[in-house]
Design a protein around this motif. Sequence first.
Motif, PDB file in Angstrom:
ATOM      1  N   TRP A   1      15.934   5.270 -28.791  1.00  0.00           N
ATOM      2  CA  TRP A   1      15.021   6.262 -27.699  1.00  0.00           C
ATOM      3  C   TRP A   1      15.301   5.681 -26.263  1.00  0.00           C
ATOM      4  O   TRP A   1      15.139   6.527 -25.361  1.00  0.00           O
ATOM      5  CB  TRP A   1      13.471   6.177 -28.031  1.00  0.00           C
ATOM      6  N   ALA A   2      15.356   4.515 -25.983  1.00  0.00           N
ATOM      7  CA  ALA A   2      15.503   4.009 -24.681  1.00  0.00           C
ATOM      8  C   ALA A   2      16.947   4.862 -23.790  1.00  0.00           C
ATOM      9  O   ALA A   2      16.628   4.978 -22.738  1.00  0.00           O
ATOM     10  CB  ALA A   2      15.518   2.587 -24.556  1.00  0.00           C
ATOM     11  N   GLY A   3      17.958   5.265 -24.633  1.00  0.00           N
ATOM     12  CA  GLY A   3      19.106   5.823 -24.254  1.00  0.00           C
ATOM     13  C   GLY A   3      18.750   7.087 -23.557  1.00  0.00           C
ATOM     14  O   GLY A   3      19.633   7.366 -22.677  1.00  0.00           O
ATOM     15  N   SER A   4      17.629   7.585 -23.841  1.00  0.00           N
ATOM     16  CA  SER A   4      17.371   9.019 -23.218  1.00  0.00           C
ATOM     17  C   SER A   4      17.042   8.659 -21.506  1.00  0.00           C
ATOM     18  O   SER A   4      17.446   9.435 -20.733  1.00  0.00           O
ATOM     19  CB  SER A   4      16.029   9.619 -23.829  1.00  0.00           C
ATOM     20  N   PHE A   5      16.470   7.516 -21.283  1.00  0.00           N
ATOM     21  CA  PHE A   5      16.067   7.330 -19.814  1.00  0.00           C
ATOM     22  C   PHE A   5      17.639   6.920 -19.276  1.00  0.00           C
ATOM     23  O   PHE A   5      17.924   7.339 -17.985  1.00  0.00           O
ATOM     24  CB  PHE A   5      15.369   6.044 -19.685  1.00  0.00           C
ATOM     25  N   GLY A   6      18.220   6.144 -19.788  1.00  0.00           N
ATOM     26  CA  GLY A   6      19.573   5.571 -19.342  1.00  0.00           C
ATOM     27  C   GLY A   6      20.718   6.703 -18.965  1.00  0.00           C
ATOM     28  O   GLY A   6      21.086   6.819 -18.075  1.00  0.00           O
ATOM     29  N   SER A   7      20.694   7.616 -20.135  1.00  0.00           N
ATOM     30  CA  SER A   7      21.568   8.714 -19.964  1.00  0.00           C
ATOM     31  C   SER A   7      21.085   9.594 -18.804  1.00  0.00           C
ATOM     32  O   SER A   7      22.155  10.110 -17.888  1.00  0.00           O
ATOM     33  CB  SER A   7      21.696   9.555 -21.215  1.00  0.00           C
ATOM     34  N   GLN A   8      19.884   9.992 -18.645  1.00  0.00           N
ATOM     35  CA  GLN A   8      19.380  10.885 -17.622  1.00  0.00           C
ATOM     36  C   GLN A   8      19.560  10.184 -16.186  1.00  0.00           C
ATOM     37  O   GLN A   8      19.982  10.826 -15.217  1.00  0.00           O
ATOM     38  CB  GLN A   8      18.175  11.244 -17.873  1.00  0.00           C
ATOM     39  N   GLY A   9      19.163   8.751 -16.082  1.00  0.00           N
ATOM     40  CA  GLY A   9      19.262   8.072 -14.802  1.00  0.00           C
ATOM     41  C   GLY A   9      20.833   7.954 -14.397  1.00  0.00           C
ATOM     42  O   GLY A   9      21.090   8.010 -13.313  1.00  0.00           O
ATOM     43  N   LYS A  10      21.691   7.785 -15.296  1.00  0.00           N
ATOM     44  CA  LYS A  10      23.147   7.659 -14.760  1.00  0.00           C
ATOM     45  C   LYS A  10      23.555   9.093 -14.487  1.00  0.00           C
ATOM     46  O   LYS A  10      24.462   8.929 -13.429  1.00  0.00           O
ATOM     47  CB  LYS A  10      23.838   6.952 -16.008  1.00  0.00           C
ATOM     48  N   ALA A  11      23.344  10.039 -15.101  1.00  0.00           N
ATOM     49  CA  ALA A  11      23.801  11.419 -14.803  1.00  0.00           C
ATOM     50  C   ALA A  11      23.090  11.656 -13.273  1.00  0.00           C
ATOM     51  O   ALA A  11      24.050  12.094 -12.286  1.00  0.00           O
ATOM     52  CB  ALA A  11      23.038  12.582 -15.630  1.00  0.00           C
ATOM     53  N   MET A  12      21.979  11.276 -12.890  1.00  0.00           N
ATOM     54  CA  MET A  12      21.422  11.689 -11.708  1.00  0.00           C
ATOM     55  C   MET A  12      22.137  10.729 -10.628  1.00  0.00           C
ATOM     56  O   MET A  12      22.527  11.406  -9.526  1.00  0.00           O
ATOM     57  CB  MET A  12      19.832  11.191 -11.543  1.00  0.00           C
ATOM     58  N   ALA A  13      22.508   9.442 -10.781  1.00  0.00           N
ATOM     59  CA  ALA A  13      23.174   8.629  -9.890  1.00  0.00           C
ATOM     60  C   ALA A  13      24.581   9.221  -9.711  1.00  0.00           C
ATOM     61  O   ALA A  13      25.075   9.206  -8.429  1.00  0.00           O
ATOM     62  CB  ALA A  13      23.277   7.207 -10.301  1.00  0.00           C
ATOM     63  N   SER A  14      25.274   9.646 -10.772  1.00  0.00           N
ATOM     64  CA  SER A  14      26.571  10.156 -10.366  1.00  0.00           C
ATOM     65  C   SER A  14      26.601  11.564  -9.856  1.00  0.00           C
ATOM     66  O   SER A  14      27.306  11.897  -8.984  1.00  0.00           O
ATOM     67  CB  SER A  14      27.084  10.558 -12.084  1.00  0.00           C
ATOM     68  N   ALA A  15      25.377  12.342  -9.959  1.00  0.00           N
ATOM     69  CA  ALA A  15      25.797  13.577  -9.197  1.00  0.00           C
ATOM     70  C   ALA A  15      25.053  13.373  -7.943  1.00  0.00           C
ATOM     71  O   ALA A  15      25.719  13.856  -6.906  1.00  0.00           O
ATOM     72  CB  ALA A  15      24.309  14.510  -9.925  1.00  0.00           C
TER      73      ALA A  15
ATOM     74  N   VAL B   1      34.102  21.403  -6.183  1.00  0.00           N
ATOM     75  CA  VAL B   1      32.765  21.508  -5.612  1.00  0.00           C
ATOM     76  C   VAL B   1      32.084  20.699  -6.837  1.00  0.00           C
ATOM     77  O   VAL B   1      32.068  20.949  -8.022  1.00  0.00           O
ATOM     78  CB  VAL B   1      32.399  22.812  -5.641  1.00  0.00           C
ATOM     79  N   LEU B   2      31.171  19.695  -6.432  1.00  0.00           N
ATOM     80  CA  LEU B   2      30.197  19.089  -7.368  1.00  0.00           C
ATOM     81  C   LEU B   2      29.282  19.959  -7.702  1.00  0.00           C
ATOM     82  O   LEU B   2      28.548  20.597  -7.140  1.00  0.00           O
ATOM     83  CB  LEU B   2      29.636  17.800  -6.690  1.00  0.00           C
ATOM     84  N   ILE B   3      29.247  20.274  -9.315  1.00  0.00           N
ATOM     85  CA  ILE B   3      28.242  21.336  -9.556  1.00  0.00           C
ATOM     86  C   ILE B   3      27.215  20.321 -10.524  1.00  0.00           C
ATOM     87  O   ILE B   3      26.342  21.057 -11.142  1.00  0.00           O
ATOM     88  CB  ILE B   3      28.662  22.320 -10.231  1.00  0.00           C
ATOM     89  N   GLY B   4      27.540  19.002 -11.052  1.00  0.00           N
ATOM     90  CA  GLY B   4      26.641  18.418 -11.974  1.00  0.00           C
ATOM     91  C   GLY B   4      27.382  17.187 -12.173  1.00  0.00           C
ATOM     92  O   GLY B   4      28.042  16.613 -11.831  1.00  0.00           O
ATOM     93  N   ALA B   5      26.627  16.543 -13.364  1.00  0.00           N
ATOM     94  CA  ALA B   5      27.129  15.201 -13.900  1.00  0.00           C
ATOM     95  C   ALA B   5      26.470  15.186 -15.495  1.00  0.00           C
ATOM     96  O   ALA B   5      25.676  15.675 -15.806  1.00  0.00           O
ATOM     97  CB  ALA B   5      26.663  14.013 -13.234  1.00  0.00           C
ATOM     98  N   CYS B   6      27.410  14.321 -16.029  1.00  0.00           N
ATOM     99  CA  CYS B   6      26.956  14.215 -17.582  1.00  0.00           C
ATOM    100  C   CYS B   6      26.766  12.516 -17.745  1.00  0.00           C
ATOM    101  O   CYS B   6      27.558  11.687 -17.287  1.00  0.00           O
ATOM    102  CB  CYS B   6      28.128  14.832 -18.346  1.00  0.00           C
ATOM    103  N   GLY B   7      25.745  12.342 -18.232  1.00  0.00           N
ATOM    104  CA  GLY B   7      25.406  10.766 -18.244  1.00  0.00           C
ATOM    105  C   GLY B   7      25.006  10.653 -19.730  1.00  0.00           C
ATOM    106  O   GLY B   7      24.649  11.598 -20.582  1.00  0.00           O
ATOM    107  N   VAL B   8      25.475   9.354 -20.438  1.00  0.00           N
ATOM    108  CA  VAL B   8      25.389   9.086 -21.950  1.00  0.00           C
ATOM    109  C   VAL B   8      24.862   7.609 -21.912  1.00  0.00           C
ATOM    110  O   VAL B   8      25.149   6.986 -21.047  1.00  0.00           O
ATOM    111  CB  VAL B   8      26.877   9.196 -22.521  1.00  0.00           C
ATOM    112  N   GLY B   9      23.902   7.631 -23.141  1.00  0.00           N
ATOM    113  CA  GLY B   9      23.316   6.319 -23.248  1.00  0.00           C
ATOM    114  C   GLY B   9      23.196   6.090 -24.751  1.00  0.00           C
ATOM    115  O   GLY B   9      22.897   7.047 -25.234  1.00  0.00           O
TER     116      GLY B   9
END
Length: 131
Positions: A48-62, A105-113
């Motif tokens: 379950w903790a990976g849900s936070f990591g995946s979203q946080g990494k995607a946000m940073a990448s974007a 053009v940057l349109i988003g990011a994908c993060g995985v945890g």
Amino acid sequence: MTLTLADANRVIAGAIEKAEQIGARMNIAVCDAGGRLLAFQRMDGAMWAGSFGSQGKAMASAAFGRPSGDLTPRADHPTLRGIAAAEGNHMFYGQGAVPIFRQGVLIGACGVGGGSAQEDEDCARAGVEKL
């Protein structure tokens, strides 16, 4: 230029396909260029903790338009700490997310945890390649 829900779901499907190939159970998040969550899936058995990591990494990448792992060496820099604090401390500067570009053009990011840092990034890349 935007990232649609259909696009995000294709990215997630590609990331899940890669995770299944390597025997990993992952959390996959896709956000728009502003770091806002567009789609998320957690594979059966993924921690379950990976849900936070995946979203946080995607946000940073974007936010920075580069793989989140590129930010790791500077994660303790006052500017990066300040940016993370100002946005609510949701960004993770660890390896595992890649930006999504369309026609340059940057349109988003994908993060995985959920796996090793390299496995996370490999799954994110595999997902983005589905676009």
